[in-house]
Design a protein around this motif. Structure first.
Motif, PDB file in Angstrom:
ATOM      1  N   GLY A 183       2.763   1.386  -3.690  1.00 59.21           N
ATOM      2  CA  GLY A 183       1.946   1.576  -4.363  1.00 59.21           C
ATOM      3  C   GLY A 183       1.474   3.086  -4.282  1.00 59.21           C
ATOM      4  O   GLY A 183       0.990   3.842  -5.423  1.00 59.21           O
ATOM      5  N   LEU A 184       1.351   3.689  -3.313  1.00 58.17           N
ATOM      6  CA  LEU A 184       0.829   5.132  -2.951  1.00 58.17           C
ATOM      7  C   LEU A 184       1.999   5.993  -3.544  1.00 58.17           C
ATOM      8  O   LEU A 184       1.591   7.279  -4.254  1.00 58.17           O
ATOM      9  N   MET A 194       1.911   5.765  -7.217  1.00 57.38           N
ATOM     10  CA  MET A 194       0.581   6.712  -7.743  1.00 57.38           C
ATOM     11  C   MET A 194       1.081   8.042  -7.886  1.00 57.38           C
ATOM     12  O   MET A 194       0.567   8.916  -8.523  1.00 57.38           O
ATOM     13  N   ALA A 216       0.736  -1.225   0.022  1.00 54.38           N
ATOM     14  CA  ALA A 216       0.170  -0.028   0.244  1.00 54.38           C
ATOM     15  C   ALA A 216       1.050   1.257   0.022  1.00 54.38           C
ATOM     16  O   ALA A 216       0.552   2.292  -0.759  1.00 54.38           O
ATOM     17  N   PHE A 234      -1.748   1.019  -9.291  1.00 58.53           N
ATOM     18  CA  PHE A 234      -1.555   2.248  -8.548  1.00 58.53           C
ATOM     19  C   PHE A 234      -1.173   3.272  -9.342  1.00 58.53           C
ATOM     20  O   PHE A 234      -1.691   4.626  -9.335  1.00 58.53           O
TER      21      PHE A 234
END
Length: 520
Positions: A33-34, A37, A30, A159
């Motif tokens: 991935g962020l 992103m 997470a 992402f």
């Protein structure tokens, strides 16, 4: 090589497998991935700001080109710096520093309404962006058991896709607002607010990253066996709920006699050096950077280094150039279709009749324009088009292999680039831009995924940085070339970019297969 002391990674693979796969890895995915992103958002954020900011900055066409190029220049100069920093002082420290550099300079730029200070801040924002873009894959990959590594890294592309979708939605909700505040010569309007909000994730992610450990593989490579064991015990505890004492691996020093003591001592001293205070410190730092660079361009790494640099050059230069110019092509088609409705014309014919009246902008163009609704919708459709490929790769990468996806993405992107010659209207241009983003964007992620397996820990991020440097250099050259030739030699551009992608696809066939390989 002097530092591959873990018997081709087998000791580490056993240790990380014993830590199991679970809650810790989901939170780490997470986080990374962020971060990825945030890369997708940061790369494209200026393109939404330009039309609204041009009145505040009194921008000419050449100023806009400069503002697009300066972040790329920062990425070009920053890639190798951050790669060296991450390979010598750790992935976590370099990631935090890169995120803060991007976030703080981007935040500062959102309050500026003077062009040259704004340009200065965007340069350093790009400088920081290149750091976490290159380190993110290595940091995430070095926590993964080999059976999950390719699949976990592949999910990062999803992402990126979410970032492409979110950016136009956020811009669409904020930039059309009429809010405008002025204090003396300083102004703060909707585009400033948009830029402020887009800068905050970098800072928040840097703060969240402080809660995560350093890469255990990097700690092992530096000879910090006790710290690596503590890290692995923490992963085991978070994944299983059992105390660290229950972790089945008691020691990581079984193969310590295999390592080069001199290399580890050198690595430890550089890692513990907080600042360069003396000429001797600087000399040691430069010697280590030069040593690592030479190692990349010697057997057995020479072939992989050259291949990844050349592939990155062809792929990245084509991707960033065409994706930055697709909106301009949209604009040219729409302008032509308004003036001559119902007439089909190729992209090269549209470009050849496009006249800019000596580059001058009238007052309405300068201060009355805003981002057209079609810009938001087209960008949104491009992001949505990436969802199928972003799902396909992580679901099938273990069966087909990352190399298959890289070769396929490069060849499909090359065909799509060639098909630009046959485009007859704005809708066909949108369809091709969706296909190009879906496959070329996936190709960049796949290449970064493959490089985690291609290079050993002590040069992994530096190798990614070297290839990224080639890619950014290609992007700068290609953007300049595109601007010079689009109006007069359009067909030549299509041949160049299509050929670059096809040649990159052929080169990727020479890359080794990395499926289920132990991490060196």
């Amino acid at each position: 090589m002097g530092l591959d002391f873990l018997d081709n990674g087998s000791i580490f693979e056993h240790a990380i497998t014993c830590a199991e796969f679970g809650r810790f890895h989901y939170f780490l995915l997470a986080l990374c991935g962020l971060i990825y992103m945030n890369c997708a958002i940061s790369v494209s954020v200026v393109s939404f700001v330009l039309p609204s900011a041009q009145c505040d900055f009194q921008l000419s066409s050449s100023d806009k080109g400069l503002l697009n190029a300066v972040p790329l220049l920062g990425m070009l100069l920053g890639a190798y710096f951050w790669g060296c920093l991450a390979d010598m002082h750790g992935r976590k420290k370099a990631l935090i520093a890169a995120l803060l550099v991007d976030g703080l300079f981007s935040l500062l730029s959102s309050f500026l309404t003077f062009f040259w200070p704004f340009l200065f801040c965007r340069f350093f924002s790009g400088f920081g962006l290149s750091g976490y873009l290159g380190i993110c894959f290595s940091y995430l990959g070095e926590f993964q058991p080999k059976i999950y590594r390719e699949k976990v890294l592949s999910w990062l592309e999803m992402f990126w896709t979410v970032g492409i979708i979110l950016l136009p939605l956020v811009a669409w909700g904020i930039i059309p607002m009429t809010a405008n505040y002025a204090i003396g010569i300083l102004r703060y309007s909707s585009w400033n607010l948009f830029l402020t909000l887009c800068s905050l994730p970098s800072i928040l992610l840097a703060l969240w990253l402080t809660r995560f450990p350093e890469s255990p593989k990097f700690l092992l490579e530096c000879g910090e066996f006790d710290e690596a064991l503590v890290c692995l015990k923490r992963i085991y505890t978070e994944n299983t709920g059992e105390p660290g004492e229950a972790y089945p691996v008691r020691s990581l020093i079984e193969n310590e006699v295999r390592c080069s003591v001199i290399s580890i001592q050198s690595k430890r001293s550089l890692r513990s050096m907080k600042t360069v205070k003396t000429p001797k410190d600087l000399k040691n730092l430069l010697n280590e950077v030069w040593y690592q660079t030479k190692e990349m361009f010697k057997p057995p790494h020479l072939k992989n280094t050259l291949l990844t640099c050349l592939i990155q050059f062809g792929l990245t230069s084509s991707y960033y150039t065409l994706m930055m110019w697709f909106p301009e092509l949209f604009n040219r088609f729409e302008t032509f279709e308004r003036q001559q409705p119902g007439v089909d014309v190729s992209v090269c014919q549209v470009s050849s009749v496009y006249i800019e009246h000596d580059g001058a902008l009238n007052k309405a163009d300068l201060c009355g324009s805003a981002v057209g609704e079609s810009v938001y919708t087209h960008t949104l459709w491009i992001g949505i088009a990436c969802i199928p490929t972003s799902l396909w790769m992580p679901l099938c990468v273990h069966r087909l292999g990352a190399k298959f996806f890289l070769v396929m993405c490069l060849f499909v992107s090359g065909i799509v680039a060639a098909a630009l010659y046959f485009v007859k209207n704005a809708m066909q241009n949108l369809i091709l831009s969706c296909l190009f983003e879906a496959f070329s964007g996936l190709g960049i992620s796949v290449l970064l995924c493959i490089m985690v397996d291609l290079f050993p820990t002590n040069m992994r991020v530096m190798a990614a940085a070297a290839s990224a440097t080639f890619g950014r250099l290609g992007s700068l050259m290609a953007n300049i070339t595109f601007g010079l030739l689009i109006d007069s030699h359009c067909i030549l551009l299509i041949i160049i970019f299509s050929s670059l992608l096809i040649i990159s696809g052929l080169l990727s066939l020479a890359l080794p297969n990395g499926n289920d390989k132990d991490l060196d």
